[in-house]
Design a protein around this motif. Structure first.
Motif, mmCIF file in Angstrom:
data_model
loop_
_atom_site.group_PDB
_atom_site.id
_atom_site.type_symbol
_atom_site.label_atom_id
_atom_site.label_comp_id
_atom_site.label_asym_id
_atom_site.label_seq_id
_atom_site.Cartn_x
_atom_site.Cartn_y
_atom_site.Cartn_z
ATOM 1 N N ASN A 172 0.829 -1.203 0.000
ATOM 2 C CA ASN A 172 0.000 0.000 0.000
ATOM 3 C C ASN A 172 0.865 1.255 0.000
ATOM 4 O OD1 ASN A 172 -2.592 1.072 -0.090
ATOM 5 N ND2 ASN A 172 -2.637 1.432 2.123
ATOM 6 N N GLU A 198 3.246 2.198 1.995
ATOM 7 C CA GLU A 198 3.534 2.797 3.290
ATOM 8 C C GLU A 198 4.875 2.266 3.788
ATOM 9 O OE1 GLU A 198 0.236 1.758 5.724
ATOM 10 O OE2 GLU A 198 -1.126 3.228 4.814
ATOM 11 N N GLU A 209 2.038 -6.606 7.265
ATOM 12 C CA GLU A 209 1.359 -6.249 6.021
ATOM 13 C C GLU A 209 2.132 -6.802 4.827
ATOM 14 O OE1 GLU A 209 -1.630 -4.042 6.135
ATOM 15 O OE2 GLU A 209 -1.369 -4.913 8.134
ATOM 16 N N SER A 248 -9.440 -0.643 2.989
ATOM 17 C CA SER A 248 -8.157 -0.220 3.552
ATOM 18 C C SER A 248 -7.143 -1.354 3.633
ATOM 19 C CB SER A 248 -8.367 0.379 4.944
ATOM 20 O OG SER A 248 -8.934 -0.578 5.826
ATOM 21 N N LYS A 249 -7.600 -2.599 3.617
ATOM 22 C CA LYS A 249 -6.694 -3.746 3.696
ATOM 23 C C LYS A 249 -6.594 -4.499 2.369
ATOM 24 C CE LYS A 249 -5.529 -3.568 8.092
ATOM 25 N NZ LYS A 249 -4.126 -3.459 8.554
ATOM 26 N N SER A 263 -4.711 -4.185 -0.155
ATOM 27 C CA SER A 263 -3.375 -4.478 -0.676
ATOM 28 C C SER A 263 -2.788 -5.754 -0.086
ATOM 29 C CB SER A 263 -2.432 -3.303 -0.404
ATOM 30 O OG SER A 263 -2.310 -3.066 0.987
#
Length: 399
Positions: free
Chosen positions: A119, A121, A132, A226-227, A229
Motif C-alpha cells: 500500500n 507505506e 502487512e 483499507s486492507k 493491498s
C-alpha cells in the motif's frame, strides 16, 4: 670504540618482521647480510590488545646490539556471517531468521525490520516483524566479541498477499434486448475481519442478448478497502450461468362491428416489444391470426392464435366481432339542365348497419362536375332502421 656503532633492532609490525638500522659509513644490513645474523621475534599473542615485544640475539662483525622494545597492536577485525529469512504470506506467522557466524557467534544477535508495504507505506526500522504484505529487509546485528567488531548483515524478503476467492451468482432475467446482467458477489478467505470487499470493474454481461438457458455471464472485479493491498483475487474474471427467459408479447383482437355479408378485417395488434424492437425488426416475428367462420348476425368472441418471435412468447386477448343486420339507404344524383334547373339522374340503394355514418359515393358523369357548393347536397348521414335515409349530390354543367 670508534670503529663500533650501535645497531638498533626494532619490531615494527604485527607480522613478526625484523628491521635493522646500521648507521656507520653508509653501511646497511643488506650489505652485510653475510656477516649479520638477525633473529625473528617470537610472538604468541593472538587476542586483541597491545603487546610490548623486545628483540633478542643477533650478531654482526664490528657491532654489538642494544635492544629497543616495540609495541604490537592487534585490533578487532571484521568478522563474517550471514542472515536469511524465508518469505511468507499475509496472515501467516512470521518466519524465524537463520543466522550464521563463526567469528561473532549467534548467541547475541538483534534484528531490525524495514521496508515498504504494497500500500506504499513505509515500515520500520522496527524490532518487530512486519505483518502487512510488502517488500522488506531484515538487518541482523551480531554483537561485537573480544576479537571481532560488531557485524551487520541484511537479507531481503517479502510478505505475499493472501489469496481470496470470488464467486458470482447471476440472476435470471426476462429478455430485454441487451446483454446486461445482474449478479451477487461472494468473497471467501478474508482474515481478521479485514476491511476488504470485492467490487465491479467491468459489469457482468451475458454472452449475448438472446433467450437461452445456462448462458454464461462474465464480469471483472477488483478488491477495495483499507486492507485490500494484503490480498489478491484468485481470478479477477468471474463467470456464472443464468437464463434469459422470453419476454411477453400481447396479441389482441381489436374487435369490430360489420354488417351481414360484409367481410371482417380481423385486425390483431401486438404490444410488448422491448429495447425499441418492432414487429418489423424483431427476429423471427410473424403475427398471430384469427380464424372466423361466423357469418350470421350476432356477437362472437374471437381470440388470436399462433404467431412467432425468437425472443418472445405470446399471450392472447380476445375481442368481439359483431355482425349486424343491414339496412337500406338511398343516394340520389341530380344534374343541371340547360335552363338551370336540376333533375334526378339516378338513384341507387345501398346498405349499412344502423347508426353507421355513411358518405354518398361520388360518380363520374360525362359533361358534369360535382357542385360542391350546392346547398341541397346531403353528402353524409346516419343509417336508420326505417330505410328513410336519402343522400343527395348535385352536378352542374361543366365548362
Amino acid at each position: 670504540d670508534a670503529n663500533k656503532a650501535r645497531l638498533q633492532r626494532i619490531y615494527a609490525t604485527a607480522y613478526n618482521n625484523t628491521a635493522r638500522k646500521l648507521i656507520v659509513n653508509g653501511e646497511t644490513s643488506e650489505i652485510f647480510n653475510n656477516t649479520i645474523n638477525g633473529k625473528t621475534i617470537i610472538n604468541t599473542n593472538t587476542a586483541v590488545g597491545k603487546y610490548d615485544l623486545t628483540p633478542s640475539g643477533g650478531s654482526a662483525k664490528n657491532y654489538y646490539f642494544t635492544y629497543v622494545p616495540g609495541k604490537l597492536v592487534i585490533l578487532k577485525y571484521e568478522g563474517t556471517g550471514s542472515v536469511s529469512i524465508d518469505n511468507w504470506k499475509y496472515g501467516e506467522s512470521a518466519r524465524t531468521p537463520i543466522v550464521e557466524s563463526e567469528t561473532n557467534g549467534t548467541d547475541n544477535v538483534t534484528y531490525a525490520y524495514s521496508g515498504t508495504t504494497l500500500n506504499n507505506e513505509q515500515y520500520g526500522p522496527s524490532e518487530n516483524p512486519p505483518t502487512e504484505a510488502g517488500e522488506y529487509t531484515i538487518t541482523a546485528t551480531f554483537a561485537e566479541t573480544e576479537n571481532y567488531r560488531e557485524l551487520l548483515k541484511t537479507a531481503n524478503f517479502a510478505i505475499a498477499p493472501a489469496t481470496l476467492v470470488g464467486n458470482i451468482i447471476a440472476d435470471n432475467k426476462e429478455y430485454d434486448g441487451t446483454t446486461t446482467a445482474s449478479a451477487s458477489i461472494q468473497l471467501t478467505g478474508i482474515l481478521n475481519n479485514d476491511d476488504v470487499e470485492i467490487v465491479e470493474n467491468i459489469a457482468p454481461t451475458f454472452e449475448n442478448a438472446n433467450v437461452g438457458t445456462n448462458k454464461t455471464v462474465t464480469g471483472k472485479y477488483v478488491l477495495a478497502g483499507s486492507k485490500a493491498s494484503n490480498y489478491i483475487l484468485e481470478s479477477e474474471t468471474l463467470t456464472a450461468e443464468a437464463n434469459i427467459t422470453p419476454a411477453t408479447l400481447i396479441a389482441k383482437y381489436v374487435g369490430e362491428t360489420i354488417g351481414f355479408g360484409e367481410t371482417a378485417k380481423l385486425e390483431v395488434i401486438v404490444t410488448g416489444f422491448v429495447n425499441g424492437e418492432t414487429a418489423e425488426t424483431a427476429s423471427g416475428f410473424s403475427i398471430p391470426s384469427i380464424s372466423n367462420s361466423n357469418t350470421a348476425v350476432g356477437e362472437y368472441n374471437l381470440t388470436p392464435q399462433g404467431g412467432n418471435a425468437d425472443n418472445y412468447e405470446f399471450t392472447y386477448e380476445s375481442g368481439t366481432l359483431i355482425i349486424e343486420t343491414m339496412y337500406d339507404y338511398k343516394v340520389q344524383y341530380y344534374v343541371e339542365t340547360a335552363d338551370g334547373e336540376y333533375n334526378i339522374n339516378e338513384e341507387i340503394t345501398l346498405q349499412g348497419i344502423k347508426n353507421r355514418t355513411v358518405t354518398a359515393p361520388e360518380k363520374t358523369l360525362q359533361g358534369y362536375e360535382l357542385d360542391e357548393n350546392n346547398v341541397n347536397n346531403i353528402e353524409t348521414g346516419v343509417i336508420t332502421t326505417d330505410g328513410k335515409l336519402e343522400l343527395k349530390l348535385y352536378y352542374t354543367l361543366s365548362g
